[in-house]
Design a protein around this motif. Structure first.
Motif, short mmCIF file in Angstrom:
data_model
loop_
_atom_site.label_atom_id
_atom_site.label_comp_id
_atom_site.label_asym_id
_atom_site.label_seq_id
_atom_site.Cartn_x
_atom_site.Cartn_y
_atom_site.Cartn_z
N VAL A 151 3.17 2.67 -7.64
CA VAL A 151 4.48 3.20 -8.03
C VAL A 151 4.40 4.02 -9.31
O VAL A 151 3.77 3.63 -10.29
N VAL A 152 5.03 5.20 -9.22
CA VAL A 152 5.11 6.11 -10.38
C VAL A 152 6.59 6.36 -10.66
O VAL A 152 7.38 6.54 -9.73
N GLY B 79 0.80 -1.22 0.00
CA GLY B 79 0.00 0.00 0.00
C GLY B 79 0.83 1.28 0.00
O GLY B 79 0.29 2.37 -0.19
N ASP B 80 2.15 1.17 0.21
CA ASP B 80 2.99 2.37 0.18
C ASP B 80 2.94 3.00 -1.21
O ASP B 80 2.84 2.31 -2.23
N ARG B 81 3.08 4.33 -1.21
CA ARG B 81 3.13 5.08 -2.48
C ARG B 81 4.60 5.37 -2.75
O ARG B 81 5.26 6.03 -1.94
N VAL B 82 5.07 4.88 -3.90
CA VAL B 82 6.51 4.90 -4.20
C VAL B 82 6.78 5.72 -5.45
O VAL B 82 6.10 5.56 -6.47
N ALA C 234 4.13 20.52 -8.74
CA ALA C 234 2.75 20.33 -9.22
C ALA C 234 2.58 18.95 -9.82
O ALA C 234 1.55 18.29 -9.61
N ALA C 235 3.59 18.48 -10.56
CA ALA C 235 3.49 17.15 -11.19
C ALA C 235 3.37 16.09 -10.11
O ALA C 235 2.52 15.19 -10.19
N LEU C 236 4.19 16.18 -9.07
CA LEU C 236 4.15 15.17 -8.01
C LEU C 236 2.81 15.20 -7.26
O LEU C 236 2.28 14.17 -6.89
N LYS C 237 2.26 16.41 -7.08
CA LYS C 237 0.94 16.52 -6.41
C LYS C 237 -0.14 15.84 -7.26
O LYS C 237 -1.09 15.27 -6.72
N ARG C 238 0.03 15.91 -8.58
CA ARG C 238 -0.93 15.26 -9.49
C ARG C 238 -0.86 13.73 -9.34
O ARG C 238 -1.88 13.07 -9.29
N TYR C 239 0.35 13.20 -9.27
CA TYR C 239 0.49 11.73 -9.21
C TYR C 239 0.38 11.17 -7.79
O TYR C 239 0.09 10.00 -7.61
N PHE C 240 0.65 12.05 -6.82
CA PHE C 240 0.61 11.60 -5.41
C PHE C 240 -0.22 12.60 -4.59
O PHE C 240 0.34 13.32 -3.75
N PHE D 61 5.86 9.85 -15.80
CA PHE D 61 5.85 11.16 -16.46
C PHE D 61 7.25 11.54 -16.89
O PHE D 61 8.24 10.99 -16.41
N ASN D 62 7.28 12.50 -17.83
CA ASN D 62 8.54 13.00 -18.38
C ASN D 62 8.95 14.26 -17.62
O ASN D 62 8.32 15.31 -17.78
#
Ligand SMILES: NC(=O)c1ccc[n+]([C@@H]2O[C@H](COP(=O)([O-])OP(=O)(O)OC[C@H]3O[C@@H](n4cnc5c(N)ncnc54)[C@H](OP(=O)(O)O)[C@@H]3O)[C@@H](O)[C@H]2O)c1
Length: 214
Positions: A43-44, A16-19, A85-91, A75-76
């Motif tokens: 995982v992203v 369940g961890d977000r990696v 902002a990108a990290l907030k979108r994915y996490f 993501f690129n």
């Protein structure tokens, strides 16, 4: 072995961890992503476009991470003017484990997005090795606010775990559960450009130099 020691021994992952994994298409990153999925994590990965001229080519690259290597998303980083902002979108709920391969601006943005008691596994900082003036990291106070553990490691300190590593990966390789992407160039004369290419993301997967086929 680097991916195994760093992820399991330093990252201490739980289901369940977000990696988040940077340089996710590289030799180490591609395995960390797969180990995270085997552990039941979300995982992203981030990676750079392999051909800056075509977005379509990067789309194929994201597909590689998602469909072949099993990442939940990718993501690129070169097309994200605002990494925070990108990290907030994915996490949206934050990151439990950051597997650090690049350093610099990525680390600074990650610090803003870690969860309380998160772990930062410092494997490498490839974006910093050749800079005359390394990037400053400005968000370190989050280590306190979020009680984050940040730890560097060297794979050589974990070689005693090699049998355990083989026990973990060999059956998965035999069953086709671990996918491994290699970037092969032929001939010793191609070694210098291949080495230099690691610092601009020219490789996709583990960079291998083949000296002779027989
Ligand atoms: N701690 C240890 O014991 C240990 C052992 C082995 C390796 N390492 C470290 O682990 C990291 C990954 O190693 P690896 O073998 O898997 O290498 P790799 O990922 O196969 O090759 C390096 C990758 O880093 C990315 N990169 C290069 N310059 C960058 C930059 N300025 N900003 C962001 N990304 C950049 C590129 O991918 P993109 O296309 O995504 O930009 C490139 O493909 C490296 O930092 C290495 O030094 C540590």
């Amino acid at each position: 072995m680097t991916a195994y020691a760093g992820f399991f021994e330093v990252g201490l992952p739980k289901k369940g961890d977000r990696v988040f994994v940077s340089a996710a298409s590289g030799a180490v990153g591609q395995l960390v992503g797969q180990f995270a999925k085997f552990t039941g994590c979300y995982v992203v990965g981030s990676a750079g476009s392999k051909d800056k001229k075509t977005v379509a080519n990067f789309q194929a690259f994201v597909d590689l991470l998602k469909n072949k290597l099993g990442f939940d998303d990718a993501f690129n980083y070169k097309e994200e003017p605002d990494l925070n902002a990108a990290l907030k979108r994915y996490f949206p709920e934050g990151i439990d484990i950051y597997f650090e391969n690049v350093g610099g601006k990525t680390l600074d943005a990650v610090l803003l997005n870690m969860r309380v008691h998160g772990r930062i596994v410092v494997c490498g900082m490839v974006s910093q090795y050749n800079l005359a003036q390394p990037d400053g990291v400005t968000n370190l106070a989050n280590l306190i606010f979020k009680r984050i553990r940040i730890q560097g490691f060297g794979v050589a300190d974990y070689y005693q775990l090699y049998p355990k590593f083989l026990e973990y990966v060999v059956p998965k390789i035999k069953e086709g559960k671990i996918v491994y992407v290699e970037d092969i160039v032929e001939g010793l004369e191609k070694a210098p450009p291949a080495l230099i290419g690691l610092f601009s993301g020219r490789n996709v997967g583990k960079q291998v130099i083949v000296l002779a086929r027989e």
